[in-house]
Design an enzyme around this catalytic site. Structure first.
Site, PDB file in Angstrom:
ATOM      1  N   LYS A   1       8.849   3.811  23.061  1.00 21.51           N
ATOM      2  CA  LYS A   1       8.857   4.028  21.606  1.00 21.51           C
ATOM      3  C   LYS A   1       7.529   4.651  21.172  1.00 21.51           C
ATOM      4  O   LYS A   1       7.506   5.669  20.469  1.00 21.51           O
ATOM      5  CB  LYS A   1       9.059   2.709  20.876  1.00 21.51           C
ATOM      6  CG  LYS A   1       8.726   2.750  19.385  1.00 21.51           C
ATOM      7  CD  LYS A   1       8.942   1.433  18.682  1.00 21.51           C
ATOM      8  CE  LYS A   1       7.789   0.499  18.739  1.00 21.51           C
ATOM      9  NZ  LYS A   1       6.695   0.780  17.787  1.00 21.51           N
ATOM     10  N   ASN A   2       6.416   4.082  21.630  1.00 19.65           N
ATOM     11  CA  ASN A   2       5.111   4.513  21.115  1.00 19.65           C
ATOM     12  C   ASN A   2       4.647   5.828  21.716  1.00 19.65           C
ATOM     13  O   ASN A   2       3.695   6.424  21.233  1.00 19.65           O
ATOM     14  CB  ASN A   2       4.071   3.406  21.321  1.00 19.65           C
ATOM     15  CG  ASN A   2       4.353   2.227  20.405  1.00 19.65           C
ATOM     16  OD1 ASN A   2       5.181   2.337  19.495  1.00 19.65           O
ATOM     17  ND2 ASN A   2       3.705   1.109  20.663  1.00 19.65           N
TER      18      ASN A   2
ATOM     19  N   CYS B   1       0.929  -3.872   7.308  1.00 22.74           N
ATOM     20  CA  CYS B   1       2.197  -4.446   7.742  1.00 22.74           C
ATOM     21  C   CYS B   1       1.899  -5.906   8.067  1.00 22.74           C
ATOM     22  O   CYS B   1       0.792  -6.401   7.878  1.00 22.74           O
ATOM     23  CB  CYS B   1       2.734  -3.691   8.957  1.00 22.74           C
ATOM     24  SG  CYS B   1       1.764  -3.984  10.402  1.00 22.74           S
TER      25      CYS B   1
ATOM     26  N   ARG C   1      -4.411  -2.519   8.787  1.00 23.00           N
ATOM     27  CA  ARG C   1      -4.159  -1.291   9.555  1.00 23.00           C
ATOM     28  C   ARG C   1      -4.570  -0.035   8.779  1.00 23.00           C
ATOM     29  O   ARG C   1      -3.767   0.824   8.453  1.00 23.00           O
ATOM     30  CB  ARG C   1      -2.699  -1.249   9.991  1.00 23.00           C
ATOM     31  CG  ARG C   1      -2.386  -2.485  10.837  1.00 23.00           C
ATOM     32  CD  ARG C   1      -1.029  -2.451  11.444  1.00 23.00           C
ATOM     33  NE  ARG C   1      -0.964  -1.485  12.535  1.00 23.00           N
ATOM     34  CZ  ARG C   1       0.148  -1.231  13.204  1.00 23.00           C
ATOM     35  NH1 ARG C   1       1.254  -1.853  12.862  1.00 23.00           N
ATOM     36  NH2 ARG C   1       0.184  -0.354  14.178  1.00 23.00           N
TER      37      ARG C   1
ATOM     38  N   ASP D   1       0.508  -5.756  22.429  1.00 20.99           N
ATOM     39  CA  ASP D   1       1.959  -5.746  22.172  1.00 20.99           C
ATOM     40  C   ASP D   1       2.724  -6.671  23.116  1.00 20.99           C
ATOM     41  O   ASP D   1       3.938  -6.810  22.959  1.00 20.99           O
ATOM     42  CB  ASP D   1       2.509  -4.323  22.297  1.00 20.99           C
ATOM     43  CG  ASP D   1       1.990  -3.426  21.195  1.00 20.99           C
ATOM     44  OD1 ASP D   1       2.132  -2.205  21.313  1.00 20.99           O
ATOM     45  OD2 ASP D   1       1.414  -3.959  20.225  1.00 20.99           O
TER      46      ASP D   1
ATOM     47  N   ARG E   1      13.849  -2.079  15.801  1.00 21.48           N
ATOM     48  CA  ARG E   1      12.871  -0.987  15.724  1.00 21.48           C
ATOM     49  C   ARG E   1      12.358  -0.616  17.107  1.00 21.48           C
ATOM     50  O   ARG E   1      11.990   0.519  17.364  1.00 21.48           O
ATOM     51  CB  ARG E   1      11.676  -1.412  14.845  1.00 21.48           C
ATOM     52  CG  ARG E   1      12.017  -1.626  13.403  1.00 21.48           C
ATOM     53  CD  ARG E   1      10.767  -1.837  12.592  1.00 21.48           C
ATOM     54  NE  ARG E   1       9.802  -0.755  12.840  1.00 21.48           N
ATOM     55  CZ  ARG E   1       8.556  -0.752  12.358  1.00 21.48           C
ATOM     56  NH1 ARG E   1       8.137  -1.756  11.626  1.00 21.48           N
ATOM     57  NH2 ARG E   1       7.742   0.252  12.609  1.00 21.48           N
TER      58      ARG E   1
HETATM   59  C1  EPZ Z   1      -0.561   1.659  18.159  1.00 19.13           C
HETATM   60  O1  EPZ Z   1      -0.808   1.347  16.798  1.00 19.13           O
HETATM   61  C2  EPZ Z   1       0.831   1.122  18.461  1.00 19.13           C
HETATM   62  N1  EPZ Z   1       1.809   1.779  17.602  1.00 19.13           N
HETATM   63  C3  EPZ Z   1       0.866  -0.396  18.232  1.00 19.13           C
HETATM   64  O2  EPZ Z   1       2.156  -0.860  18.622  1.00 19.13           O
HETATM   65  C4  EPZ Z   1      -0.176  -1.044  19.132  1.00 19.13           C
HETATM   66  O3  EPZ Z   1      -0.194  -2.433  18.877  1.00 19.13           O
HETATM   67  C5  EPZ Z   1      -1.556  -0.442  18.857  1.00 19.13           C
HETATM   68  O4  EPZ Z   1      -1.510   1.003  19.023  1.00 19.13           O
HETATM   69  C6  EPZ Z   1      -2.631  -0.984  19.789  1.00 19.13           C
HETATM   70  O5  EPZ Z   1      -2.285  -0.725  21.102  1.00 19.13           O
HETATM   71  C7  EPZ Z   1       2.223   3.034  17.920  1.00 19.13           C
HETATM   72  O6  EPZ Z   1       1.788   3.625  18.888  1.00 19.13           O
HETATM   73  C8  EPZ Z   1       3.238   3.639  17.009  1.00 19.13           C
HETATM   74  P1  EPZ Z   1      -4.795   1.336  16.722  1.00 19.13           P
HETATM   75  P2  EPZ Z   1      -2.103   1.982  16.060  1.00 19.13           P
HETATM   76  O7  EPZ Z   1      -5.158   2.485  15.845  1.00 19.13           O
HETATM   77  O8  EPZ Z   1      -2.355   3.343  16.564  1.00 19.13           O
HETATM   78  C9  EPZ Z   1      -7.722  -0.708  13.583  1.00 19.13           C
HETATM   79  C10 EPZ Z   1       4.190  -1.993  18.381  1.00 19.13           C
HETATM   80  O9  EPZ Z   1       4.452  -3.204  18.353  1.00 19.13           O
HETATM   81  N2  EPZ Z   1      -7.818   0.630  12.996  1.00 19.13           N
HETATM   82  O10 EPZ Z   1      -5.138   1.386  18.171  1.00 19.13           O
HETATM   83  O11 EPZ Z   1      -1.928   1.800  14.597  1.00 19.13           O
HETATM   84  C11 EPZ Z   1      -6.326  -1.296  13.466  1.00 19.13           C
HETATM   85  O12 EPZ Z   1      -6.163  -1.930  12.214  1.00 19.13           O
HETATM   86  C12 EPZ Z   1       3.005  -1.451  17.609  1.00 19.13           C
HETATM   87  O13 EPZ Z   1       4.841  -1.134  19.029  1.00 19.13           O
HETATM   88  C13 EPZ Z   1      -8.740   0.860  11.982  1.00 19.13           C
HETATM   89  O14 EPZ Z   1      -9.448  -0.041  11.546  1.00 19.13           O
HETATM   90  O15 EPZ Z   1      -3.250   1.005  16.574  1.00 19.13           O
HETATM   91  C14 EPZ Z   1      -6.280  -2.270  14.615  1.00 19.13           C
HETATM   92  O16 EPZ Z   1      -6.906  -3.472  14.211  1.00 19.13           O
HETATM   93  C15 EPZ Z   1       2.301  -2.537  16.809  1.00 19.13           C
HETATM   94  N3  EPZ Z   1      -8.830   2.105  11.443  1.00 19.13           N
HETATM   95  C16 EPZ Z   1      -7.125  -1.575  15.689  1.00 19.13           C
HETATM   96  O17 EPZ Z   1      -7.939  -0.615  14.985  1.00 19.13           O
HETATM   97  C17 EPZ Z   1      -8.052   3.157  11.909  1.00 19.13           C
HETATM   98  O18 EPZ Z   1      -8.195   4.289  11.404  1.00 19.13           O
HETATM   99  C18 EPZ Z   1      -6.325  -0.831  16.739  1.00 19.13           C
HETATM  100  O19 EPZ Z   1      -5.423   0.003  16.047  1.00 19.13           O
HETATM  101  C19 EPZ Z   1      -7.129   2.906  12.946  1.00 19.13           C
HETATM  102  C20 EPZ Z   1      -7.037   1.639  13.478  1.00 19.13           C
END
Ligand code: EPZ
Length: 422
Positions: A22-23, A118, A123, A308, A400
């Site tokens: 998915k991701n 969410c 996020r 995840d 999802r």
């Molecule tokens: C991706 O989300 C995945 N989603 C998530 O999977 C996964 O949990 C996550 O990466 C971590 O591996 C998709 O790929 C669609 P991040 P993403 O940016 O990109 C903070 C699932 O269950 N952050 O690596 O949104 C953020 O809040 C989903 O399939 C900022 O502060 O994750 C988090 O605490 C859930 N500012 C941390 O960094 C930003 O601009 C890591 O987020 C971006 C992120």
């Protein structure tokens, strides 16, 4: 709203096919905006999130056709009719923000609704915006939208991420392929989905080096062509189904699984006393006898233990021998499955980002509530070995990220059925 009913039904045996990630698919699909030639994705998963991304891309003027029961996606955006991603679609799925980089690179302008938080956390997308600013984009937050402009096109730059962000790395990587000059992404995410995206972009003509390491270098090109690309296996679905025999006993082979996708996770299963074997067809997981042993888990960016899989691992540790400590280091609120597992008799103390799980002999089935994608499947896993019946409500979260979960688990002996809601 549909519910899923699970009854403990003893050991499992058989094979579970693992779908495309998915991701990975959610970042590969927006890549079509970078080119005016067709992009075909094979091994695509059949999920509601993919349908949401399809609707978003179509709202921008891209053509997206699902073929072979959704396993092949034919995308093309020979022209981008609209550069505004509306709130009503973006609010359904955070990954919508991944159209920002490609739109900006292709059209020099983009308006994307802020995705909002969410269940698992606020996020924010500040790292996405900073990365694109480092490539010369002008960013303005107004009325809940990101208004981005790069009138003369994006320019290569150095992006130094203060911490690892999967989505920000993906947005920056896609945008940099068409920027003038060289872009270096430092402290880049190393997830297999990033590697998969880089391989697809390279097939389209991008010049990229270093994916899978913490430094990715991209030499911008004038245009990208089309490509056909197979979506990488879903390591989170893989890890989820590897836990089914670990929790119920028995032996299950997860078809298409590769240990290098789930290395840190396999180390924890091994420490818990679960046998994991790479076969030619996939990964065979068995728990013949004896109780699972308690293990400590800390979630980290790849190649560390994936956030995840934290909820699903907690479901296993609820009935382990001993006490396990789980530390959630990626998201600020990712223990909502804990109170639901406690309704089933689990003994868990949550304090901030740490959950302490004291193993009990057996969980008891109960009506429970799914709160987010991975929490919902952890409740199903817990119900597989619980005494009596577990009813998981609000399974739209589940759909999802998991295709046909009741079929895949039912085929290996689980007692699981979907009850359609009113
Ligand atoms: C991706 O989300 C995945 N989603 C998530 O999977 C996964 O949990 C996550 O990466 C971590 O591996 C998709 O790929 C669609 P991040 P993403 O940016 O990109 C903070 C699932 O269950 N952050 O690596 O949104 C953020 O809040 C989903 O399939 C900022 O502060 O994750 C988090 O605490 C859930 N500012 C941390 O960094 C930003 O601009 C890591 O987020 C971006 C992120």
């Amino acid at each position: 709203m549909d519910s899923i009913i699970v009854r403990g039904n003893g050991a499992l045996s058989g094979q579970i096919p693992i779908a495309g990630a998915k991701n990975a698919c959610l970042t590969l699909m927006p890549a079509t905006l970078l080119s005016d030639e067709p992009l075909t994705l094979t091994n695509a998963p059949r999920l509601s999130d993919i349908r949401t991304m399809t609707a978003l891309l179509q709202s921008l003027g891209a053509e997206v056709a699902a073929m072979q029961d959704g396993q092949v996606l034919a995308l093309s955006s020979h022209k981008v009719a609209n550069t505004r991603a509306d709130y009503d679609i973006v609010r359904k799925m955070r990954a919508s923000i991944l159209v920002l980089g490609p739109l900006l690179a292709r059209e020099g302008v983009a308006e994307v609704s802020l995705p909002g938080g969410c269940a698992i956390g606020a996020r924010p997308v500040d790292l996405h915006l900073r990365a694109l600013e480092a490539m010369g984009a002008e960013m303005e937050l107004r009325d809940g939208y990101v208004h981005a402009k790069a009138p003369g096109g994006l320019k290569g730059g150095v992006v130094d991420f203060p911490f690892v962000s999967v989505g920000a790395t993906e947005n920056a990587l896609m945008a940099a392929t068409l920027a003038k000059g060289t872009t270096v992404l430092k402290n880049a995410a190393r997830e297999p989905e990033i590697v998969d995206l880089a391989q697809c972009l390279r097939r389209m003509g991008a010049q990229i080096e270093g994916e899978g390491t913490d430094t990715i270098t991209i030499q911008g090109v004038d245009r990208l062509g089309g490509a056909t690309h197979p979506v990488v296996t879903d390591r989170i679905e893989l890890g989820t189904y590897m836990l089914a025999p670990a929790i119920c006993g028995g032996e299950v082979e997860c078809l298409g699984g590769k240990i290098d996708l789930v290395g840190a996770f396999c180390e924890k299963l091994d420490a818990a006393g679960i046998s994991v074997e790479q076969t030619n067809a996939g990964i065979k997981v068995a728990r013949k006898n004896g109780r699972v042993k308690a293990v400590d888990v800390t979630t980290e960016p790849f190649p560390g233990f994936p956030t995840d899989l934290q909820a699903q691992m907690m479901a296993l540790l609820c009935t382990a021998e001993g006490t396990s400590v789980l530390e959630e280091k990626i998201f600020e609120n990712r223990f909502m499955h804990a109170p639901e597992l406690m309704r089933m008799g689990a003994d868990i103390e949550v304090s901030g980002g740490t959950a302490t799980v004291h193993g009990v002999d057996r969980l008891k089935g109960a009506p429970v509530m799914a709160t987010d994608l991975r929490a919902s499947v952890s409740l199903i896993l817990a119900g597989l070995a619980a005494e009596g019946e577990t009813i998981v409500n609000r399974v739209y979260h589940l759909d999802r990220g998991y295709e046909r979960v009741e079929e895949k688990l039912g085929n290996v002996g689980a007692h699981i059925e979907r009850v359609s809601g009113q």
